[in-house]
Write a protein that holds these residues in place. Structure first.
Motif, PDB file in Angstrom:
ATOM      1  N   PRO A 105       0.843  -1.191   0.000  1.00  0.00           N
ATOM      2  CA  PRO A 105       0.000   0.000   0.000  1.00  0.00           C
ATOM      3  C   PRO A 105       0.880   1.243   0.000  1.00  0.00           C
ATOM      4  CG  PRO A 105      -0.639  -1.533   1.756  1.00  0.00           C
ATOM      5  CD  PRO A 105       0.680  -1.993   1.225  1.00  0.00           C
ATOM      6  N   SER A 125      -2.362   4.885   8.366  1.00  0.00           N
ATOM      7  CA  SER A 125      -1.913   3.536   8.026  1.00  0.00           C
ATOM      8  C   SER A 125      -2.886   2.490   8.554  1.00  0.00           C
ATOM      9  CB  SER A 125      -0.515   3.297   8.602  1.00  0.00           C
ATOM     10  OG  SER A 125      -0.086   1.978   8.364  1.00  0.00           O
ATOM     11  N   LEU A 128      -6.005   2.274   6.486  1.00  0.00           N
ATOM     12  CA  LEU A 128      -5.798   1.626   5.198  1.00  0.00           C
ATOM     13  C   LEU A 128      -5.869   0.100   5.299  1.00  0.00           C
ATOM     14  CD1 LEU A 128      -5.375   2.773   2.404  1.00  0.00           C
ATOM     15  CD2 LEU A 128      -2.903   2.635   2.749  1.00  0.00           C
ATOM     16  N   VAL A 134      -7.562   6.110   2.015  1.00  0.00           N
ATOM     17  CA  VAL A 134      -7.663   7.012   3.158  1.00  0.00           C
ATOM     18  C   VAL A 134      -7.231   8.388   2.684  1.00  0.00           C
ATOM     19  CG1 VAL A 134      -5.350   6.402   3.993  1.00  0.00           C
ATOM     20  CG2 VAL A 134      -6.979   7.468   5.554  1.00  0.00           C
ATOM     21  N   GLY A 147      -3.897   7.831   0.805  1.00  0.00           N
ATOM     22  CA  GLY A 147      -3.411   6.459   0.927  1.00  0.00           C
ATOM     23  C   GLY A 147      -4.251   5.528   0.084  1.00  0.00           C
ATOM     24  N   ARG A 149      -4.712   1.279  -1.406  1.00  0.00           N
ATOM     25  CA  ARG A 149      -4.379  -0.144  -1.481  1.00  0.00           C
ATOM     26  C   ARG A 149      -4.456  -0.671  -2.909  1.00  0.00           C
ATOM     27  NH1 ARG A 149      -3.833  -2.584   3.345  1.00  0.00           N
ATOM     28  NH2 ARG A 149      -3.646  -4.552   2.238  1.00  0.00           N
TER      29      ARG A 149
END
Length: 209
Positions: A105, A125, A128, A134, A147, A149
């Motif tokens: 990620p 974090s 996520l 995020v 953020g 994935r």
């Protein structure tokens, strides 16, 4: 570990006349550049202190450019990369795709938000782990962190960067993709003279207006 996100910090060389140009009317070119350098180092320190995963400083111009001489933060755990050509969206897309295709990620951030602390990076974090995306919006309508994935070029293509529409457009694109978004409370970027009031009170030697 592959599930640990890579933090990719986007930065430009803190050179007088090129860095934080919108602050030059208030601070002058040299003081604006000193503030840019302080914010760059602060962002790197907070990313490393978060201990959520590897930290990469993705810069323009390239790290070996003479413009960076004596200006690159020096930390053993920090790696460097070149943003390359294109608008901000193209450069961010390359970094995101590269990281995600390597199996990690990614947390994309800049250097303009002193309030983006290690604690907030850890919170992003953690978010996520259960969401595809995020975002920490900026109060000016942009975002200070994104953020992911998964990768989709639509999150970076044809966005009106450096406007108040960036976060809303990104939010709409994520909705169109059907990706769950964990959105955090907005934070203040330091871009305009009026933003200087949001600098940390303990930043001695950094000028205010």
């Amino acid at each position: 570990m592959a599930d640990e996100p890579r933090i990719v910090i986007f930065a430009k060389a803190p050179v007088a006349g090129l860095a934080k140009t919108r602050l030059i009317p208030a601070l002058g070119a040299q003081r604006a550049a000193r503030l840019a350098a302080k914010m760059l180092n602060h962002a790197v320190e907070q990313a490393l202190a978060s201990e959520v995963g590897p930290v990469e400083l993705c810069v323009t111009p390239a790290p070996q450019d003479p413009m960076w001489a004596g200006r690159l933060p020096r930390h053993a755990a920090l790696t460097f990369s070149d943003q390359g050509d294109g608008d901000l969206g193209e450069r961010m897309a390359r970094a995101a795709r590269r990281t995600l295709e390597a199996g990690r990620p990614v947390l994309l951030m800049g250097t303009d938000c002193p309030a983006l602390t290690a604690e907030r990076l850890r919170s992003a974090s953690e978010a996520l782990m259960t969401s595809d995306a995020v975002m920490i919006p900026a109060t000016d309508g942009g975002y200070v962190l994104l953020g992911l994935r998964r990768f989709a070029v639509s999150l970076f293509h044809d966005i009106a960067w450096s406007t108040e529409h960036v976060a809303a457009a990104t939010r709409d694109r994520l909705c169109a993709l059907g990706w769950p978004l964990n959105e955090k409370a907005p934070l203040h970027d330091i871009d305009e003279p009026d933003d200087l009031r949001w600098l940390p009170t303990d930043w001695d030697g950094v000028s205010r207006v």
